[in-house]
Write a protein that holds these residues in place. Structure first.
Motif, PDB file in Angstrom:
ATOM      1  N   PHE A  39      -6.408   4.765  10.587  1.00 54.26           N
ATOM      2  CA  PHE A  39      -7.645   3.962  10.871  1.00 54.26           C
ATOM      3  C   PHE A  39      -7.238   2.369  10.380  1.00 54.26           C
ATOM      4  CE2 PHE A  39      -8.462   6.410   7.288  1.00 54.26           C
ATOM      5  CZ  PHE A  39      -8.642   5.566   6.508  1.00 54.26           C
ATOM      6  N   CYS A  40      -6.295   2.283   9.527  1.00 53.82           N
ATOM      7  CA  CYS A  40      -6.184   1.052   8.704  1.00 53.82           C
ATOM      8  C   CYS A  40      -6.557  -0.200   9.568  1.00 53.82           C
ATOM      9  CB  CYS A  40      -4.919   1.025   8.071  1.00 53.82           C
ATOM     10  SG  CYS A  40      -4.671  -0.639   7.045  1.00 53.82           S
TER      11      CYS A  40
ATOM     12  N   CYS B 213       0.850  -1.120  -0.057  1.00 52.42           N
ATOM     13  CA  CYS B 213       0.004  -0.049   0.025  1.00 52.42           C
ATOM     14  C   CYS B 213       1.062   1.182  -0.172  1.00 52.42           C
ATOM     15  CB  CYS B 213      -1.056   0.105   1.228  1.00 52.42           C
ATOM     16  SG  CYS B 213      -2.285   1.432   0.873  1.00 52.42           S
TER      17      CYS B 213
ATOM     18  N   ARG C   4      -5.918  -2.880   8.811  1.00 55.40           N
ATOM     19  CA  ARG C   4      -4.610  -3.896   9.007  1.00 55.40           C
ATOM     20  C   ARG C   4      -4.055  -3.953  10.214  1.00 55.40           C
ATOM     21  NH1 ARG C   4      -1.110  -3.073   3.842  1.00 55.40           N
ATOM     22  NH2 ARG C   4      -0.914  -1.116   4.693  1.00 55.40           N
TER      23      ARG C   4
ATOM     24  N   ASN D  64      -7.788   3.352  -2.725  1.00 49.91           N
ATOM     25  CA  ASN D  64      -7.574   4.637  -2.088  1.00 49.91           C
ATOM     26  C   ASN D  64      -7.634   5.749  -3.169  1.00 49.91           C
ATOM     27  OD1 ASN D  64      -4.878   4.146  -3.390  1.00 49.91           O
ATOM     28  ND2 ASN D  64      -4.177   3.756  -1.413  1.00 49.91           N
TER      29      ASN D  64
ATOM     30  N   GLY E  32      -4.328  -4.054   1.441  1.00 46.15           N
ATOM     31  CA  GLY E  32      -3.462  -3.564   0.647  1.00 46.15           C
ATOM     32  C   GLY E  32      -4.350  -2.834  -0.241  1.00 46.15           C
TER      33      GLY E  32
ATOM     34  N   CYS F 170      -0.354   4.079   1.088  1.00 47.10           N
ATOM     35  CA  CYS F 170      -0.756   4.872   2.246  1.00 47.10           C
ATOM     36  C   CYS F 170      -0.516   4.480   3.530  1.00 47.10           C
ATOM     37  CB  CYS F 170      -2.232   5.187   2.245  1.00 47.10           C
ATOM     38  SG  CYS F 170      -2.888   6.320   0.874  1.00 47.10           S
ATOM     39  N   SER F 171      -0.615   5.165   4.830  1.00 45.42           N
ATOM     40  CA  SER F 171      -0.489   4.463   6.025  1.00 45.42           C
ATOM     41  C   SER F 171      -1.573   5.038   6.967  1.00 45.42           C
ATOM     42  CB  SER F 171       0.827   4.869   6.566  1.00 45.42           C
ATOM     43  OG  SER F 171       1.125   4.649   7.768  1.00 45.42           O
ATOM     44  N   CYS F 172      -2.885   4.606   6.573  1.00 50.79           N
ATOM     45  CA  CYS F 172      -4.007   5.217   7.195  1.00 50.79           C
ATOM     46  C   CYS F 172      -3.849   4.955   8.767  1.00 50.79           C
ATOM     47  CB  CYS F 172      -5.179   4.960   6.646  1.00 50.79           C
ATOM     48  SG  CYS F 172      -5.401   4.897   4.953  1.00 50.79           S
TER      49      CYS F 172
HETATM   50  S1  SF4 Z   1      -6.714   1.498   4.772  1.00 53.62           S
HETATM   51 FE1  SF4 Z   1      -6.286   0.814   2.819  1.00 53.62          FE
HETATM   52  S2  SF4 Z   1      -5.098   2.707   1.967  1.00 53.62           S
HETATM   53 FE2  SF4 Z   1      -5.082   2.891   4.273  1.00 53.62          FE
HETATM   54  S3  SF4 Z   1      -3.183   1.837   4.702  1.00 53.62           S
HETATM   55 FE3  SF4 Z   1      -4.701   0.523   5.046  1.00 53.62          FE
HETATM   56  S4  SF4 Z   1      -4.795  -0.812   3.054  1.00 53.62           S
HETATM   57 FE4  SF4 Z   1      -3.654   1.252   2.542  1.00 53.62          FE
END
Ligand code: SF4
Length: 198
Positions: free
Chosen positions: A26-27, A20, A29, A102, A73, A22-24
């Motif tokens: 709230f992700c 990915c 993951r 995204n 991802g 981004c590094s959101c």
């Molecule tokens: S929420 Fe989606 S766009 Fe944001 S870091 Fe996680 S996988 Fe990436």
């Protein structure tokens, strides 16, 4: 071994990469390993293109009519695989295809990828996440400058070429931000979907 394909509610999802850009904050993951029928969506090693295409070919989609590209991802970080898998889903499996993204795929791939997506993707859901550039930068922490502007441009291009496009936000945003997102939705003609955060 993480699942490449998993089911969640009424759809089958393809988890093609853990990459990915981004590094959101709230992700999902960083909160839990799995979603729906998948115990874990972390690939020990990102699956190869061949493994993914085989998984789509071998999967029994009985009872499902759509394959959604969305996992742990960003699918457009593996564009070639995404396009090839979507083509198989449509042509060999008779499925509709949706991309959850995204919206930074043009930056990632260094070109406008929307015409290529339009050939094999039926609908697109773009994470709007925030009502303006500063807040977007704060919550999604993209690898690129001006991420917000680029994401809006991507969604607008998808609207023109693919048609079935939605923004998505989660309902944890302050009311005032939700109102601003509704305004962006109105201005761009792209429907806004407000998801419940879970
Ligand atoms: S929420 Fe989606 S766009 Fe944001 S870091 Fe996680 S996988 Fe990436």
């Amino acid at each position: 071994m993480a699942d490449i394909l998993y089911t969640y509610k009424n759809s089958v999802y393809a988890n093609i990469t853990n990459k990915c850009n981004c590094s959101c904050t709230f992700c999902i993951r960083s909160l839990k390993d799995g979603v729906g029928s998948a115990d874990t969506l972390w690939h020990e090693k990102n699956p190869s293109k061949e493994e993914i295409l085989q998984a789509v070919r071998d999967y029994d989609f009985t009872g499902f009519d759509e394959l959604v590209f969305c996992g742990y991802g960003e699918p457009t970080c593996e564009l070639e695989t995404l396009l090839a898998a979507a083509k198989i889903a449509k042509e060999e499996k008779g499925l509709k295809t949706r991309l959850n993204t995204n919206g930074l795929g043009n930056e990632e791939n260094g070109r406008d990828i929307v015409p290529e997506l339009a050939e094999v993707i039926d609908s697109v859901s773009v994470s709007l996440n925030a009502p303006d550039a500063a807040k977007y930068q704060e919550v999604t922490r993209p690898r690129y400058d001006n991420g917000f502007v680029k994401m809006v441009d991507f969604a607008t291009k998808c609207k023109a070429k693919i048609g079935d496009v939605k923004w998505s936000i989660v309902d944890v945003l302050p009311e005032e931000d939700i109102e601003k997102c509704k305004k962006i939705s109105k201005e761009t003609g792209i429907e806004l979907r407000i998801r419940h955060y879970s």
